[in-house]
Motif scaffolding. Sequence first.
Motif, PDB file in Angstrom:
ATOM      1  N   PRO A  59       0.835  -1.198   0.000  1.00  0.00           N
ATOM      2  CA  PRO A  59       0.000   0.000   0.000  1.00  0.00           C
ATOM      3  C   PRO A  59       0.873   1.252   0.000  1.00  0.00           C
ATOM      4  O   PRO A  59       1.910   1.297   0.654  1.00  0.00           O
ATOM      5  N   ASP A  60       0.455   2.250  -0.770  1.00  0.00           N
ATOM      6  CA  ASP A  60       1.221   3.489  -0.882  1.00  0.00           C
ATOM      7  C   ASP A  60       1.172   4.262   0.436  1.00  0.00           C
ATOM      8  O   ASP A  60       0.127   4.375   1.070  1.00  0.00           O
ATOM      9  N   GLN A  61       2.342   4.750   0.851  1.00  0.00           N
ATOM     10  CA  GLN A  61       2.439   5.614   2.022  1.00  0.00           C
ATOM     11  C   GLN A  61       3.756   6.365   1.964  1.00  0.00           C
ATOM     12  O   GLN A  61       4.705   5.920   1.332  1.00  0.00           O
ATOM     13  N   GLY A  62       3.801   7.498   2.592  1.00  0.00           N
ATOM     14  CA  GLY A  62       5.009   8.309   2.596  1.00  0.00           C
ATOM     15  C   GLY A  62       6.162   7.621   3.309  1.00  0.00           C
ATOM     16  O   GLY A  62       5.958   6.967   4.332  1.00  0.00           O
ATOM     17  N   GLY A  63       7.373   7.757   2.771  1.00  0.00           N
ATOM     18  CA  GLY A  63       8.561   7.262   3.438  1.00  0.00           C
ATOM     19  C   GLY A  63       8.965   5.833   3.142  1.00  0.00           C
ATOM     20  O   GLY A  63       9.957   5.345   3.689  1.00  0.00           O
ATOM     21  N   ILE A  64       8.243   5.125   2.280  1.00  0.00           N
ATOM     22  CA  ILE A  64       8.586   3.722   1.989  1.00  0.00           C
ATOM     23  C   ILE A  64       9.993   3.620   1.411  1.00  0.00           C
ATOM     24  O   ILE A  64      10.822   2.852   1.896  1.00  0.00           O
ATOM     25  N   VAL A  65      10.267   4.399   0.375  1.00  0.00           N
ATOM     26  CA  VAL A  65      11.577   4.334  -0.279  1.00  0.00           C
ATOM     27  C   VAL A  65      12.675   4.744   0.699  1.00  0.00           C
ATOM     28  O   VAL A  65      13.729   4.107   0.762  1.00  0.00           O
ATOM     29  N   ALA A  66      12.429   5.767   1.485  1.00  0.00           N
ATOM     30  CA  ALA A  66      13.429   6.219   2.458  1.00  0.00           C
ATOM     31  C   ALA A  66      13.755   5.130   3.469  1.00  0.00           C
ATOM     32  O   ALA A  66      14.925   4.905   3.800  1.00  0.00           O
ATOM     33  N   ARG A  67      12.739   4.445   3.981  1.00  0.00           N
ATOM     34  CA  ARG A  67      12.985   3.397   4.980  1.00  0.00           C
ATOM     35  C   ARG A  67      13.737   2.212   4.377  1.00  0.00           C
ATOM     36  O   ARG A  67      14.655   1.672   5.005  1.00  0.00           O
ATOM     37  N   VAL A  68      13.370   1.819   3.167  1.00  0.00           N
ATOM     38  CA  VAL A  68      14.041   0.678   2.529  1.00  0.00           C
ATOM     39  C   VAL A  68      15.485   1.024   2.190  1.00  0.00           C
ATOM     40  O   VAL A  68      16.404   0.253   2.482  1.00  0.00           O
ATOM     41  N   LEU A 108      16.843   2.460  -9.276  1.00  0.00           N
ATOM     42  CA  LEU A 108      15.580   2.384  -8.552  1.00  0.00           C
ATOM     43  C   LEU A 108      14.475   2.922  -9.458  1.00  0.00           C
ATOM     44  O   LEU A 108      14.607   3.996 -10.034  1.00  0.00           O
ATOM     45  N   ASP A 109      13.421   2.161  -9.612  1.00  0.00           N
ATOM     46  CA  ASP A 109      12.226   2.596 -10.331  1.00  0.00           C
ATOM     47  C   ASP A 109      11.069   2.569  -9.351  1.00  0.00           C
ATOM     48  O   ASP A 109      10.993   1.691  -8.498  1.00  0.00           O
ATOM     49  N   GLN A 110      10.158   3.520  -9.501  1.00  0.00           N
ATOM     50  CA  GLN A 110       9.011   3.586  -8.603  1.00  0.00           C
ATOM     51  C   GLN A 110       7.768   3.837  -9.426  1.00  0.00           C
ATOM     52  O   GLN A 110       7.769   4.636 -10.361  1.00  0.00           O
ATOM     53  N   TYR A 111       6.691   3.149  -9.084  1.00  0.00           N
ATOM     54  CA  TYR A 111       5.407   3.309  -9.761  1.00  0.00           C
ATOM     55  C   TYR A 111       4.305   3.322  -8.715  1.00  0.00           C
ATOM     56  O   TYR A 111       4.287   2.477  -7.828  1.00  0.00           O
TER      57      TYR A 111
END
Length: 51
Positions: free
Chosen positions: A14-23, A37-40
């Motif tokens: 599920p989309d939420q703020g900070g996912i990429v930063a935490r990973v 890194l690709d994001q969609y």
Amino acid sequence: MSKNQTAILRIHCPDQGGIVARVTDFIHQNKGNVVALDQYTNVKKTVSSCG
């Protein structure tokens, strides 16, 4: 990981703020490196995919 080891990580959640930063912080803290890194984000379903 040695210089010759690589991994591909795909996350679907599920989309939420900070996912990429935490990973990416987790990868960095464990001496890893992100070279691409690709994001969609599916706005209609509010689902995010990274990989």
